[in-house]
Design a protein around this motif. Sequence first.
Motif, PDB file in Angstrom:
ATOM      1  N   ASP A  61      39.474 -11.970 -24.248  1.00  0.00           N
ATOM      2  CA  ASP A  61      39.923 -10.946 -23.699  1.00  0.00           C
ATOM      3  C   ASP A  61      40.722 -11.152 -22.432  1.00  0.00           C
ATOM      4  OD1 ASP A  61      40.550  -8.033 -23.882  1.00  0.00           O
ATOM      5  OD2 ASP A  61      38.847  -7.848 -22.451  1.00  0.00           O
ATOM      6  N   ARG A  62      40.034 -12.043 -21.615  1.00  0.00           N
ATOM      7  CA  ARG A  62      40.310 -12.403 -20.183  1.00  0.00           C
ATOM      8  C   ARG A  62      41.751 -12.984 -20.218  1.00  0.00           C
ATOM      9  NH1 ARG A  62      38.707 -12.014 -14.837  1.00  0.00           N
ATOM     10  NH2 ARG A  62      39.541 -13.828 -13.499  1.00  0.00           N
ATOM     11  N   ILE A  65      44.647 -10.871 -21.100  1.00  0.00           N
ATOM     12  CA  ILE A  65      44.724 -10.156 -19.680  1.00  0.00           C
ATOM     13  C   ILE A  65      45.555 -11.094 -18.799  1.00  0.00           C
ATOM     14  CG2 ILE A  65      43.792  -8.827 -17.687  1.00  0.00           C
ATOM     15  CD1 ILE A  65      41.469  -7.953 -19.556  1.00  0.00           C
ATOM     16  N   LEU A 108      51.708  -3.317 -16.799  1.00  0.00           N
ATOM     17  CA  LEU A 108      50.509  -3.588 -17.329  1.00  0.00           C
ATOM     18  C   LEU A 108      49.839  -2.337 -17.931  1.00  0.00           C
ATOM     19  CD1 LEU A 108      48.916  -5.871 -14.115  1.00  0.00           C
ATOM     20  CD2 LEU A 108      49.640  -6.530 -16.441  1.00  0.00           C
ATOM     21  N   LEU A 112      49.116  -3.336 -21.838  1.00  0.00           N
ATOM     22  CA  LEU A 112      47.579  -3.466 -22.152  1.00  0.00           C
ATOM     23  C   LEU A 112      47.332  -1.998 -22.665  1.00  0.00           C
ATOM     24  CD1 LEU A 112      46.441  -5.584 -19.602  1.00  0.00           C
ATOM     25  CD2 LEU A 112      46.817  -6.296 -21.755  1.00  0.00           C
ATOM     26  N   ALA A 133      43.092  -9.552 -12.897  1.00  0.00           N
ATOM     27  CA  ALA A 133      42.764  -9.628 -14.372  1.00  0.00           C
ATOM     28  C   ALA A 133      41.180  -9.119 -14.219  1.00  0.00           C
ATOM     29  CB  ALA A 133      42.717 -10.863 -14.653  1.00  0.00           C
ATOM     30  N   ILE A 136      41.199  -5.325 -14.203  1.00  0.00           N
ATOM     31  CA  ILE A 136      41.404  -4.826 -15.712  1.00  0.00           C
ATOM     32  C   ILE A 136      40.569  -4.753 -16.286  1.00  0.00           C
ATOM     33  CG2 ILE A 136      43.178  -4.973 -17.417  1.00  0.00           C
ATOM     34  CD1 ILE A 136      45.294  -5.687 -15.187  1.00  0.00           C
ATOM     35  N   ALA A 137      40.039  -6.244 -16.793  1.00  0.00           N
ATOM     36  CA  ALA A 137      38.897  -6.114 -17.439  1.00  0.00           C
ATOM     37  C   ALA A 137      37.440  -5.262 -17.266  1.00  0.00           C
ATOM     38  CB  ALA A 137      38.304  -7.712 -17.630  1.00  0.00           C
ATOM     39  N   ARG A 140      38.352  -1.545 -18.259  1.00  0.00           N
ATOM     40  CA  ARG A 140      38.423  -1.249 -19.553  1.00  0.00           C
ATOM     41  C   ARG A 140      37.349  -0.508 -20.291  1.00  0.00           C
ATOM     42  NH1 ARG A 140      41.838  -5.783 -23.028  1.00  0.00           N
ATOM     43  NH2 ARG A 140      43.492  -4.399 -23.271  1.00  0.00           N
TER      44      ARG A 140
END
Length: 140
Positions: A61-62, A65, A108, A112, A133, A136-137, A140
């Motif tokens: 996932d990272r 991203i 983004l 995403l 990143a 964002i992670a 989520r």
Amino acid sequence: MYDAREPYDRQNLTTLTTRTTHHPRHPHLRGPHDLMSVRTPVHLSLQKAGTIMTTVAQDTDRRQIIDAVVAALSDVLRKELTDVTEETRLFDDLSLDSTSVLGLLMALEDALDIEVDPESLEQSHLESVGALAGYIAESR
């Protein structure tokens, strides 16, 4: 005496526990709650496998991203970025300004399918590709 051929019956747990209490391999069992706390190598292996799978999923996932951040940066800056890493600084190395940051965040959000909360976004989140990143992670 415990009969291994009997299926596990949750409703008849007392009978199963009583029978298991006399089993030579489980002499430490004393009640229904003790039976549920027995950890076998299979249980421990499944726990480790779950942890590993979660870690792999988080890493994947990272990576996705970071790839999306690099693609959005490339679009916003209108140039191909080949040597961007997690440590690449957005302002110092890529010369982003406030207008390009807004374009980056909008790109983004589209790429995403997220919404960036301006209240939770801090300057530290915009220091590098990896910091963005990570933000964002977490959001989520």
